[in-house]
Write a protein that holds these residues in place. Structure first.
Motif, mmCIF file in Angstrom:
data_model
loop_
_atom_site.group_PDB
_atom_site.id
_atom_site.type_symbol
_atom_site.label_atom_id
_atom_site.label_comp_id
_atom_site.label_asym_id
_atom_site.label_seq_id
_atom_site.Cartn_x
_atom_site.Cartn_y
_atom_site.Cartn_z
ATOM 1 N N UNK A 1 0.311 -1.082 0.078
ATOM 2 C CA UNK A 1 -0.024 -0.254 0.189
ATOM 3 C C UNK A 1 0.914 1.312 -0.009
ATOM 4 N N UNK A 2 0.125 2.164 -0.078
ATOM 5 C CA UNK A 2 1.040 3.592 -0.141
ATOM 6 C C UNK A 2 1.023 4.120 1.460
ATOM 7 N N UNK A 3 2.507 5.321 1.498
ATOM 8 C CA UNK A 3 1.876 6.521 3.025
ATOM 9 C C UNK A 3 2.290 6.935 2.111
ATOM 10 N N UNK A 4 0.889 8.139 2.622
ATOM 11 C CA UNK A 4 0.827 9.700 2.283
ATOM 12 C C UNK A 4 1.161 10.547 3.742
ATOM 13 N N UNK A 5 2.069 10.682 2.778
ATOM 14 C CA UNK A 5 2.619 12.946 3.489
ATOM 15 C C UNK A 5 1.946 13.990 2.774
ATOM 16 N N UNK A 6 1.561 15.000 3.454
ATOM 17 C CA UNK A 6 0.781 15.714 3.268
ATOM 18 C C UNK A 6 0.141 17.262 4.010
ATOM 19 N N UNK A 7 -0.307 18.209 3.623
ATOM 20 C CA UNK A 7 -0.186 19.210 4.410
ATOM 21 C C UNK A 7 -1.626 19.925 4.917
ATOM 22 N N UNK A 8 -1.830 20.198 5.422
ATOM 23 C CA UNK A 8 -3.399 20.479 5.452
ATOM 24 C C UNK A 8 -3.336 21.908 6.695
ATOM 25 N N UNK A 9 -4.972 23.410 6.711
ATOM 26 C CA UNK A 9 -4.907 23.984 7.193
ATOM 27 C C UNK A 9 -6.245 23.761 8.044
ATOM 28 N N UNK A 10 -6.025 24.130 9.149
ATOM 29 C CA UNK A 10 -7.392 23.522 10.453
ATOM 30 C C UNK A 10 -7.245 22.762 11.653
ATOM 31 N N UNK A 11 -8.113 22.036 11.457
ATOM 32 C CA UNK A 11 -7.720 21.148 12.923
ATOM 33 C C UNK A 11 -7.473 19.707 12.650
ATOM 34 N N UNK A 12 -8.414 18.754 13.779
ATOM 35 C CA UNK A 12 -8.287 17.204 13.854
ATOM 36 C C UNK A 12 -9.413 17.122 12.784
ATOM 37 N N UNK A 13 -10.527 18.482 13.030
ATOM 38 C CA UNK A 13 -11.515 17.847 12.439
ATOM 39 C C UNK A 13 -11.487 18.287 10.431
ATOM 40 N N UNK A 14 -11.103 19.236 10.454
ATOM 41 C CA UNK A 14 -10.266 19.059 8.554
ATOM 42 C C UNK A 14 -9.722 17.620 8.322
ATOM 43 N N UNK A 15 -9.045 17.313 9.739
ATOM 44 C CA UNK A 15 -8.361 16.091 8.757
ATOM 45 C C UNK A 15 -9.021 14.787 8.957
ATOM 46 N N UNK A 16 -10.377 14.758 9.611
ATOM 47 C CA UNK A 16 -11.421 13.047 9.788
ATOM 48 C C UNK A 16 -11.994 13.446 8.404
ATOM 49 N N UNK A 17 -12.524 15.519 8.385
ATOM 50 C CA UNK A 17 -13.257 15.273 6.433
ATOM 51 C C UNK A 17 -12.175 14.910 5.816
ATOM 52 N N UNK A 18 -11.070 15.521 5.372
ATOM 53 C CA UNK A 18 -10.143 14.266 4.102
ATOM 54 C C UNK A 18 -10.092 13.124 4.550
#
Length: 753
Positions: free
Chosen positions: A249-266
């Protein structure tokens, strides 16, 4: 030198090889493949220290003192463009000078995922020769800087955990650094974690494994305040010769702006498209009908006289179905006699009569059966030669765990992939379900996976995804033995995405974290799992209790609590803690639960029992949100914070010493937001104080997909009533909550028919 990759620019300068788009920028050393930059382009925040190179992988040999291979050991390195599938680079290391692996070559492939702020990382190891590789650490990040004020670390540790001060947490008690790691599938319910500054940039680290391979997410702090992250992949049959190993499988690395809810939505955008979501028992309509109608769970322990009548008394008072979560029904003492559950400690006839009484009143019962423990002091351990089928450590020893603090006897962890253990467990389950009439099994420790090194068990040793295959077979075996058409409920401790197709119900106890964990742990609960999968699986559970914990009558008498004995009423100073636990379950979309309930509590603690019943009745009116709905970002409440006295006493916690009381600050009311399948939105608000409270918040219709405007209704335990209207503009909402009050505000595009 400039090289155009798939329309995005990779620049091989004298000192850096860049792979970038408008949102994410990766920089590698073109001479050795080290990672020099992983940056969010909008903010410029980098998540590695460019002043010190980061080796992005490590190979760990099998056994003590085994060889560790790192990129700097390679005498040859080159990189090249990867064709197809978006812009990417292959980084290749070879010529390590190893006698046992003269042809060893490691290739890491890194791609940008379109124009997103995500990158995909894969690794392959060719020609390892005689080198036995136990695990591969990839990707590895070091020198992650502190992000400043508002930094948070979000981890889906079963339900979810949030650290609001990662700097202190990762510094450790001595300031020299601390390492934290969590296994998936198991303790981690999702394959993701995030370190971010609230409202600013964050690091998103994940995997896209749909086959539930064993892996470990790790983060650590160094003495200089910097941090590291790695994803660890144990290999199947590490001692077996192979020509190549490649990550499945693949590992994923990236960035975002927001908080844990932003992460959950992604993460939700990906996770809900995977087989475990499509095949979840809730989505397929396979969960028992009575589970969906559950108004409340009573979590009681012991003989039926102390379990069934209290549940039925609560059901009469509540006016909704109350079901029974039944511990300590079994023959032997808790945590030292498993799996010798039969016969029930009160006798078969008495136990059957208790179950029948529950059924006659419309209640249902599920009983406790640990899914993986066989206590080694039981006669059956020796007589059934169970050791052969237990999980083994690398040195061949049986893997043991000890939980009982009053009688610390070890229990072996059994291998669910073996037909022997599945037959043993399923046979007991069949007796309980068909022989005693019980409606379901609570499979303690079900949502965990283990690594087993016994080659006679028929699975690969070490890493792999065999554990989930074994659990699927066990669940199928239990259900296949039931009478045709019989609805059998299987519940499990914890939450985890791979178990959604197998379990009807998942216990997420973290709403009561303060009752069993150190108040200075640095973690607070968040509904991370519910934010991703609420519409795909039913969760429940609470240690919320109005009394001191029970003590198993079969445990050593010398540790039994003095008169008046167990189940003594807690002081009313802990009322707010009880409210907080019930409120979390309500606004976070769990089925409500009370532990250690007695009918006398309806009169001895009328405020608390009225509060929990109020929330349960409101919930029952809005199941399209709080059972089937999709989690949304809740509004920020304008509400004062209050002191909450916390009792840290549970079955084992603080029973043999340690602090039992603390004080912490919490908002006087909390909220959750949910979307129904047809698009309407509900905001659930619950007070945790026993005096009137003013609550206000701003509701932005556009943020919730309701820009066309509509009507607002207020729902309480008495029913619905109009509350107002909204248009496309932000609506200021003001609520006057009575003592222990709760409401649901429903925002709809049109009136209900």
């Amino acid at each position: 030198m400039n090289i155009l990759l798939g329309g995005l620019l990779a620049v091989a300068a004298a000192d850096t090889l860049w792979l970038q788009n408008d949102r994410l920028r990766l920089g590698f050393d073109p001479t050795n493949g080290s990672l020099l930059e992983l940056a969010d382009r909008a903010s410029g925040q980098s998540f590695v220290d460019g002043r010190r190179a980061t080796a992005i992988w490590r190979l760990d040999g099998l056994g003590p003192g085994a060889l560790r291979v790192v990129p700097s050991a390679a005498r040859r390195f080159f990189w090249h463009e990867v064709a197809g599938g978006g812009p990417g680079l292959a980084l290749v290391w070879s010529d390590f000078g190893l006698n046992e692996a003269p042809g060893l070559r490691v290739t890491a492939t890194v791609r940008l995922l379109g124009d997103s702020a995500l990158s995909e990382w894969r690794i392959a190891v060719d020609s390892p020769g005689a080198m036995a590789i136990e695990q591969v650490r990839f990707p590895r990040l070091t020198g992650i800087p502190q992000l400043g004020s508002g930094e948070e670390l979000a981890v889906p540790r079963w339900m979810g955990a949030l650290a609001r001060d990662p700097a202190t947490l990762l510094a450790g008690p001595d300031g020299k650094g601390r390492r934290l790691e969590w296994a998936y599938p198991g303790t981690l319910s999702l394959q993701v974690m995030a370190l971010y500054r609230r409202g600013g940039a964050g690091l998103y680290a994940a995997a896209d494994d749909t086959l539930a391979y064993r892996k470990t997410f790790a983060i650590w702090g160094d003495s200089d305040g910097s941090r590291g992250y790695e994803l660890i992949h144990p290999l199947e049959n590490p001692a077996s010769p192979r020509r190549q190993w490649a990550l499945a499988y693949a590992a994923l690395l990236g960035t975002f702006h927001g908080d844990w809810i932003t992460v959950a939505e992604r993460y939700r955008a990906w996770g809900t498209r995977q087989p475990w979501a499509r095949e979840s028992r809730l989505v397929r309509g396979r969960v028992p009908d009575w589970l969906l109608r559950t108004g409340m769970w009573v979590w009681n322990r012991g003989r039926s006289a102390g379990v069934v009548p209290p549940a039925l008394a609560l059901q009469r008072a509540l006016g909704l179905p109350v079901n029974i979560y039944w511990h300590w029904w079994h023959h032997g003492p808790y945590d030292t006699s498993f799996p010798d559950y039969l016969p029930p400690r009160e006798g078969v006839d008495s136990f059957r009569a208790g179950v029948a009484a529950a059924h006659a009143a419309g209640s249902h019962a599920m009983v406790y059966m640990n899914q993986r423990l066989w206590c080694t002091g039981t006669p059956s351990w020796a007589s059934e030669h169970a050791a052969h089928w237990a999980v083994k450590e690398k040195d061949g020893r049986v893997r043991e765990e000890t939980y009982n603090v009053f009688d610390p006897q070890p229990c072996a962890t059994m291998d669910v992939t073996t037909p022997f253990w599945r037959a043993k467990y399923a046979g007991i389950a069949d007796t309980v379900l068909d022989g005693y009439g019980v409606d379901g099994i609570y499979m303690d420790q079900a949502v965990q996976s283990l690594v087993c090194w016994d080659s006679t068990h028929g699975h690969p040793v070490g890493g792999g995804n065999y554990w989930m295959g074994g659990f699927r077979a066990l669940a199928a075996q239990i259900r296949a033995a039931a009478a045709p058409g019989r609805q059998v409920l299987l519940a499990g401790e914890g939450a985890g995405e791979p178990w959604l197709p197998e379990l009807d119900l998942m216990l997420t106890l973290q709403v009561s974290q303060e009752r069993y964990s150190d108040p200075s742990s640095g973690w607070e609960p968040i509904p991370f799992f519910q934010a991703v999968y609420h519409a795909y699986g039913v969760t429940y559970g609470n240690y919320s209790s109005l009394v001191m914990p029970p003590y198993d009558e079969l445990w050593p008498a010398q540790f039994a609590p003095p008169p008046p004995g167990p189940l003594e009423l807690l002081d009313t100073r802990f009322r707010r803690q009880f409210y907080l636990e019930q409120a979390r379950a309500f606004v976070w979309g769990l089925q409500p639960t009370i532990a250690n309930f007695r009918a006398s509590q309806l009169t001895d603690r009328p405020e608390e029992t009225a509060y929990m019943m109020r929330l349960a009745r409101i919930r029952a009116r809005v199941l399209e949100y709080l059972l089937y709905g999709t989690f949304l970002r809740p509004p920020e409440l304008s509400v004062p914070s209050v002191d909450v006295d916390l009792s840290r006493v549970s079955i084992y916690a603080a029973r043999r010493g340690g602090p039992t009381v603390s004080v912490a600050r919490y908002p006087a009311a909390i909220a959750g937001a949910w979307r129904a399948a047809e698009g309407s939105v509900a905001i659930a608000v619950a007070s945790i104080v026993d005096e009137p409270t003013s609550v206000s918040f701003a509701f932005d219709p556009a943020a919730y997909g309701l820009a066309q405007g509509g009507q607002i209704e207020r729902i309480d335990e008495g029913g619905r009533r109009p509350f107002g209207e909204f248009s496309s503009t932000v609506v200021p909402i003001a609520l006057e909550l009575p003592a222990g009050g709760a409401y649901v505000l429903e925002f709809r595009r049109s009136r209900r028919p």
